[in-house]
Design a protein around this motif. Sequence first.
Motif, PDB file in Angstrom:
ATOM      1  N   VAL A   1       0.854  -1.186   0.000  1.00  0.00           N
ATOM      2  CA  VAL A   1       0.000   0.000   0.000  1.00  0.00           C
ATOM      3  C   VAL A   1       0.892   1.238   0.000  1.00  0.00           C
ATOM      4  O   VAL A   1       1.772   1.358   0.856  1.00  0.00           O
ATOM      5  N   PRO A   2       0.699   2.160  -0.932  1.00  0.00           N
ATOM      6  CA  PRO A   2       1.496   3.388  -0.916  1.00  0.00           C
ATOM      7  C   PRO A   2       1.322   4.127   0.418  1.00  0.00           C
ATOM      8  O   PRO A   2       0.198   4.246   0.928  1.00  0.00           O
ATOM      9  N   VAL A   3       2.413   4.590   0.980  1.00  0.00           N
ATOM     10  CA  VAL A   3       2.370   5.291   2.258  1.00  0.00           C
ATOM     11  C   VAL A   3       1.460   6.517   2.165  1.00  0.00           C
ATOM     12  O   VAL A   3       0.765   6.859   3.128  1.00  0.00           O
ATOM     13  N   GLY A   4       1.404   7.145   1.009  1.00  0.00           N
ATOM     14  CA  GLY A   4       0.529   8.297   0.830  1.00  0.00           C
ATOM     15  C   GLY A   4      -0.946   7.944   0.979  1.00  0.00           C
ATOM     16  O   GLY A   4      -1.728   8.739   1.501  1.00  0.00           O
ATOM     17  N   ILE A   5      -1.334   6.756   0.536  1.00  0.00           N
ATOM     18  CA  ILE A   5      -2.718   6.289   0.716  1.00  0.00           C
ATOM     19  C   ILE A   5      -2.986   6.052   2.199  1.00  0.00           C
ATOM     20  O   ILE A   5      -4.032   6.435   2.726  1.00  0.00           O
ATOM     21  N   ILE A   6      -2.028   5.432   2.872  1.00  0.00           N
ATOM     22  CA  ILE A   6      -2.173   5.192   4.312  1.00  0.00           C
ATOM     23  C   ILE A   6      -2.327   6.528   5.041  1.00  0.00           C
ATOM     24  O   ILE A   6      -3.216   6.689   5.881  1.00  0.00           O
ATOM     25  N   ALA A   7      -1.496   7.493   4.691  1.00  0.00           N
ATOM     26  CA  ALA A   7      -1.575   8.813   5.323  1.00  0.00           C
ATOM     27  C   ALA A   7      -2.911   9.484   5.047  1.00  0.00           C
ATOM     28  O   ALA A   7      -3.478  10.140   5.930  1.00  0.00           O
ATOM     29  N   ALA A   8      -3.439   9.311   3.837  1.00  0.00           N
ATOM     30  CA  ALA A   8      -4.735   9.916   3.499  1.00  0.00           C
ATOM     31  C   ALA A   8      -5.857   9.296   4.325  1.00  0.00           C
ATOM     32  O   ALA A   8      -6.727  10.006   4.833  1.00  0.00           O
ATOM     33  N   VAL A   9      -5.841   7.984   4.489  1.00  0.00           N
ATOM     34  CA  VAL A   9      -6.863   7.312   5.289  1.00  0.00           C
ATOM     35  C   VAL A   9      -6.737   7.730   6.754  1.00  0.00           C
ATOM     36  O   VAL A   9      -7.734   8.022   7.424  1.00  0.00           O
ATOM     37  N   MET A  10      -5.510   7.799   7.256  1.00  0.00           N
ATOM     38  CA  MET A  10      -5.307   8.204   8.650  1.00  0.00           C
ATOM     39  C   MET A  10      -5.655   9.677   8.851  1.00  0.00           C
ATOM     40  O   MET A  10      -6.105  10.061   9.929  1.00  0.00           O
ATOM     41  N   ASN A  11      -5.467  10.490   7.824  1.00  0.00           N
ATOM     42  CA  ASN A  11      -5.860  11.901   7.894  1.00  0.00           C
ATOM     43  C   ASN A  11      -7.369  12.011   8.156  1.00  0.00           C
ATOM     44  O   ASN A  11      -7.808  12.867   8.932  1.00  0.00           O
ATOM     45  N   GLU A  12      -8.148  11.125   7.527  1.00  0.00           N
ATOM     46  CA  GLU A  12      -9.593  11.105   7.752  1.00  0.00           C
ATOM     47  C   GLU A  12      -9.938  10.730   9.192  1.00  0.00           C
ATOM     48  O   GLU A  12     -11.025  11.023   9.668  1.00  0.00           O
ATOM     49  N   ARG A  13      -8.983  10.108   9.881  1.00  0.00           N
ATOM     50  CA  ARG A  13      -9.173   9.730  11.279  1.00  0.00           C
ATOM     51  C   ARG A  13      -8.517  10.734  12.234  1.00  0.00           C
ATOM     52  O   ARG A  13      -8.378  10.471  13.414  1.00  0.00           O
TER      53      ARG A  13
END
Length: 119
Positions: A76-88
């Motif tokens: 999983v691209p780290v940027g996608i992980i960061a985007a999902v965590m940003n929503e949290r």
Amino acid sequence: MSSQDQAPYVAACPECDATQQTDSPNEIIDFYRRHYRVTGHDIKIKHADTDLDTGITAQDLKGIIRQLEEHHQNGVPVGIIAAVMNERGLSVKETLDQIHEIRMGGGLYEPQDDHLCAF
């Protein structure tokens, strides 16, 4: 519609108004790393053109990565992980700090640069 709304990924520094617009989620991570080295500032993801967050039921970072793996081969691209965590409610720095902690404990691996999978 502004040009920021047209880019799939937009991040900005709330302290100095530096902004990055990109088509690649990991370019947001690169922007954070450069910006943090120079200014010491964290950034916030303003826009991420992904609907992956809607299907994520896990509450912890490792579980979220495990669920995101279903949509990404070779990690999983780290940027996608960061985007999902940003929503949290987590900033990019907070997300990267959690990733580092879990990786050092052996819970994550990197099959390719800036792409993660959970053990």
